[in-house]
Design a protein around this motif. Structure first.
Motif, PDB file in Angstrom:
ATOM      1  N   GLU A  15       0.830  -1.200   0.000  1.00 46.65           N
ATOM      2  CA  GLU A  15       0.000   0.000   0.000  1.00 46.65           C
ATOM      3  C   GLU A  15       0.866   1.252   0.000  1.00 46.65           C
ATOM      4  N   GLY A  18       1.917   1.935   3.373  1.00 42.71           N
ATOM      5  CA  GLY A  18       2.277   0.727   4.112  1.00 42.71           C
ATOM      6  C   GLY A  18       3.704   0.290   3.833  1.00 42.71           C
ATOM      7  N   SER A  19       4.059  -0.851   4.408  1.00 40.29           N
ATOM      8  CA  SER A  19       5.418  -1.377   4.253  1.00 40.29           C
ATOM      9  C   SER A  19       5.376  -2.741   3.575  1.00 40.29           C
ATOM     10  N   ASP A  22       4.147  -5.278   5.930  1.00 37.71           N
ATOM     11  CA  ASP A  22       2.682  -5.292   5.979  1.00 37.71           C
ATOM     12  C   ASP A  22       2.110  -6.132   4.839  1.00 37.71           C
ATOM     13  N   HIS A  26      -0.240  -9.452   5.134  1.00 33.66           N
ATOM     14  CA  HIS A  26      -1.529  -9.543   4.441  1.00 33.66           C
ATOM     15  C   HIS A  26      -1.588 -10.796   3.570  1.00 33.66           C
ATOM     16  N   ARG A 313      -7.309  -3.300   1.735  1.00 29.37           N
ATOM     17  CA  ARG A 313      -7.104  -4.652   2.256  1.00 29.37           C
ATOM     18  C   ARG A 313      -8.434  -5.288   2.664  1.00 29.37           C
TER      19      ARG A 313
END
Length: 330
Positions: A15, A18-19, A22, A26, A313
């Motif tokens: 994202e 995001g990282s 992350d 997910h 997500r």
């Protein structure tokens, strides 16, 4: 009529805020949901130099997911074989097959999965793609029980018989898969143009093999599922905007806003990008299921590879869960 088996293509998308960590977390969440919900397998695709996609090291990511799930099939969809030595891929996926028997699959593509500069950084040449057919045969030999002709074995790898699939979006992959008696997967989730002609060619020219006496075809389809048809249609509009925004933001000093991307939807570039979503099932659970079965009959395929491109997500997980009743139980 039984529902067509469903699998998932997970790009481990990162994202904007995001990282990469992350994204991997997910991916574990997606895999566990898919396992509970009856999907047959999950595929991870090799891409390079794309900040929004974290699935470049497919074998490593598959190992991570396999250790956190129990039964679902996991595969590369795919490894871009011109980027690698067949021996190294045999060792990597042979290792995975020994660690997780019966769960590992290996899809093979001929494209570099990146831009020219990154292709050179991979220390490969454009001529590498020309040896793709012989590289596939070499890889098959490393994974088989066949005694080596040149004193080279894959350890791990030999005897694992990791199932291979040829990926493609043109007649080349269809022809090669038919010649070698291997399953074929068409990338219609982003390259819809030659789907029917490629599948027809593959089936018409298929040469039965010991492992695959009958042809087997899968094809990609995008899915945007929500609780109701109206909610799904609204979500699809946002999905189109996000797709155009991502593509047309590349190379810019700043990313486009959603409003700026919306204004570009009907431009030639926007229309071309939206055309990549030609094969998309949109709706509530019942309509999505009907559209998936209609697409499976139209494309004449044995399995559908679903990609869930919803912008968030939570919306992606909802789409996966709502689509799952169309899949058979594992």
């Amino acid at each position: 009529m039984a529902s067509t088996p469903l699998s998932i293509l997970d790009l481990a998308t990162v994202e904007a805020d995001g990282s990469i960590a992350d994204a991997f977390a997910h991916s574990v969440e997606i895999a566990r949901l898919a396992e509970r919900s009856g999907y047959s397998r999950i595929w991870y695709a090799e891409h390079h130099n794309m900040p929004s996609i974290a699935s470049s090291a497919t074998a490593v990511l598959i190992a991570h997911i396999a250790a956190r799930t129990e039964t679902i099939g996991l595969g590369a969809g795919g490894v871009m074989l011109p980027n690698h030595s067949p021996l190294v891929i045999a060792e990597q996926f042979g290792t995975l097959a020994e660690l997780h028997p019966g769960r590992i699959h290996l899809g093979l593509g001929r494209a570099p999965g990146t831009d020219g500069a990154t292709f050179r950084a991979l220390r490969r040449t454009h001529q590498a793609a020309e040896s793709f057919p012989s590289d596939v045969v070499e890889l098959q030999r490393y994974l088989s029980d066949e005694l080596p002709r040149n004193a080279v074995n894959a350890y791990p790898g030999r005897g694992t018989r990791v199932p291979l699939t040829i990926l493609g979006s043109s007649m080349f992959g269809a022809s090669l898969a038919a010649q070698l008696g291997l399953p074929y997967s068409f990338a219609s989730h982003f390259a819809p143009q030659h789907l029917t002609s490629a599948v027809q060619h593959y089936r018409a020219h298929y040469v039965p093999s010991e492992a695959h006496p009958e042809p087997y075809v899968s094809a990609g389809i995008n899915v945007v599922a929500a609780e109701t048809d109206d909610q799904a249609e609204a979500l699809f509009v946002r999905t189109e905007v996000e797709r155009v925004r991502n593509f047309l933001s590349r190379g810019r000093e700043r990313e486009l806003t959603a409003d700026e991307a919306s204004a570009l939807l009907d431009t030639p570039a926007g229309t071309e990008i939206r055309g990549m979503l030609k094969y998309t099932a949109v709706g509530g659970p019942e309509r999505v299921r009907a559209e998936l079965e209609t697409f499976a009959r139209f494309a004449d395929v044995d399995e559908l590879v679903t990609l869930h491109p919803a912008p968030t997500r939570a919306e992606q997980l909802t789409s996966i869960q709502l689509t799952a009743p169309a899949a058979p139980a594992v």
